[in-house]
Design a protein around this motif. Structure first.
Motif, PDB file in Angstrom:
ATOM      1  N   CYS A   1       0.849  -1.176   0.000  1.00  0.00           N
ATOM      2  CA  CYS A   1       0.000   0.000   0.000  1.00  0.00           C
ATOM      3  C   CYS A   1       0.899   1.245   0.000  1.00  0.00           C
ATOM      4  CB  CYS A   1      -0.895  -0.004   1.233  1.00  0.00           C
ATOM      5  SG  CYS A   1      -1.790   1.534   1.496  1.00  0.00           S
ATOM      6  N   PRO A   2       0.657   2.187  -0.919  1.00  0.00           N
ATOM      7  CA  PRO A   2       1.486   3.388  -0.956  1.00  0.00           C
ATOM      8  C   PRO A   2       1.278   4.307   0.242  1.00  0.00           C
ATOM      9  CG  PRO A   2      -0.245   3.516  -2.596  1.00  0.00           C
ATOM     10  CD  PRO A   2      -0.310   2.151  -1.999  1.00  0.00           C
ATOM     11  N   MET A   3       0.175   4.140   0.943  1.00  0.00           N
ATOM     12  CA  MET A   3      -0.094   5.005   2.095  1.00  0.00           C
ATOM     13  C   MET A   3       0.528   4.453   3.381  1.00  0.00           C
ATOM     14  SD  MET A   3      -1.654   7.538   0.854  1.00  0.00           S
ATOM     15  CE  MET A   3      -2.231   8.369   2.298  1.00  0.00           C
ATOM     16  N   CYS A   4       0.232   3.178   3.695  1.00  0.00           N
ATOM     17  CA  CYS A   4       0.681   2.630   4.985  1.00  0.00           C
ATOM     18  C   CYS A   4       1.845   1.666   4.850  1.00  0.00           C
ATOM     19  CB  CYS A   4      -0.486   1.953   5.695  1.00  0.00           C
ATOM     20  SG  CYS A   4      -1.075   0.462   4.856  1.00  0.00           S
ATOM     21  N   ARG A   7       1.811  -4.806   3.057  1.00  0.00           N
ATOM     22  CA  ARG A   7       1.857  -5.646   1.870  1.00  0.00           C
ATOM     23  C   ARG A   7       0.454  -5.865   1.333  1.00  0.00           C
ATOM     24  NH1 ARG A   7       6.160  -8.929   0.351  1.00  0.00           N
ATOM     25  NH2 ARG A   7       8.027  -8.303   1.434  1.00  0.00           N
ATOM     26  N   CYS A   8       0.309  -5.807   0.021  1.00  0.00           N
ATOM     27  CA  CYS A   8      -0.967  -6.035  -0.652  1.00  0.00           C
ATOM     28  C   CYS A   8      -0.781  -7.140  -1.674  1.00  0.00           C
ATOM     29  CB  CYS A   8      -1.430  -4.777  -1.390  1.00  0.00           C
ATOM     30  SG  CYS A   8      -1.720  -3.369  -0.349  1.00  0.00           S
ATOM     31  N   HIS A   9      -1.806  -7.913  -1.873  1.00  0.00           N
ATOM     32  CA  HIS A   9      -1.780  -8.914  -2.927  1.00  0.00           C
ATOM     33  C   HIS A   9      -2.247  -8.258  -4.221  1.00  0.00           C
ATOM     34  CE1 HIS A   9      -2.868 -12.467  -5.283  1.00  0.00           C
ATOM     35  NE2 HIS A   9      -1.891 -13.038  -4.595  1.00  0.00           N
ATOM     36  N   HIS A  10      -1.678  -8.663  -5.318  1.00  0.00           N
ATOM     37  CA  HIS A  10      -2.011  -8.073  -6.614  1.00  0.00           C
ATOM     38  C   HIS A  10      -3.508  -8.116  -6.897  1.00  0.00           C
ATOM     39  CE1 HIS A  10      -2.235  -7.794 -11.023  1.00  0.00           C
ATOM     40  NE2 HIS A  10      -1.248  -6.931 -10.862  1.00  0.00           N
ATOM     41  N   SER A  11      -4.200  -9.141  -6.459  1.00  0.00           N
ATOM     42  CA  SER A  11      -5.638  -9.269  -6.722  1.00  0.00           C
ATOM     43  C   SER A  11      -6.467  -8.255  -5.932  1.00  0.00           C
ATOM     44  CB  SER A  11      -6.114 -10.684  -6.402  1.00  0.00           C
ATOM     45  OG  SER A  11      -5.955 -10.950  -5.020  1.00  0.00           O
TER      46      SER A  11
END
Length: 111
Positions: A1-4, A7-11
């Motif tokens: 996440c660009p804010m926090c 980690r994010c999953h592509h989906s």
């Protein structure tokens, strides 16, 4: 996440491309006179207004900005152009604003 930075999953990501927001691209015709933007605003704000005006009935937008001053300018521009929106700053007002955004079909955007 660009804010926090979590980690994010592509989906989990949703992509919005420029031509969906009303930016001129290959094959697009010139803007018609009926798409006149009221007020004197930056090109980014004008592009956002055009994109919001192109939303289909029932579609809504969530607009993020790290700068409160930008959200204030956006709010003024949306008001000047007759686009109903909610501006959520936090606390109970944010909860109420999000509820109005979800429940009222006339509210097209939340800032």
């Amino acid at each position: 996440c660009p804010m926090c930075r979590a980690r994010c999953h592509h989906s989990d990501l949703t992509y919005v491309y420029g031509n969906q927001l009303g930016e001129e691209g290959e094959g697009q015709e010139e803007k018609s006179a009926e798409e006149e933007i009221h007020g004197s605003h930056s090109t980014k704000i004008v592009s956002l207004i055009r994109g919001l005006n192109r939303l289909q009935p029932g579609e809504k937008a969530i607009v993020f900005s790290e700068w409160d001053d930008m959200l204030q300018l956006l709010s003024i521009a949306l008001r000047d152009n007759g686009i109903k929106h909610e501006r959520c700053k936090g606390g109970k007002a944010m909860i109420k604003g999000l509820a109005r955004f979800k429940e009222n079909p006339d509210v097209r955007a939340v800032l």
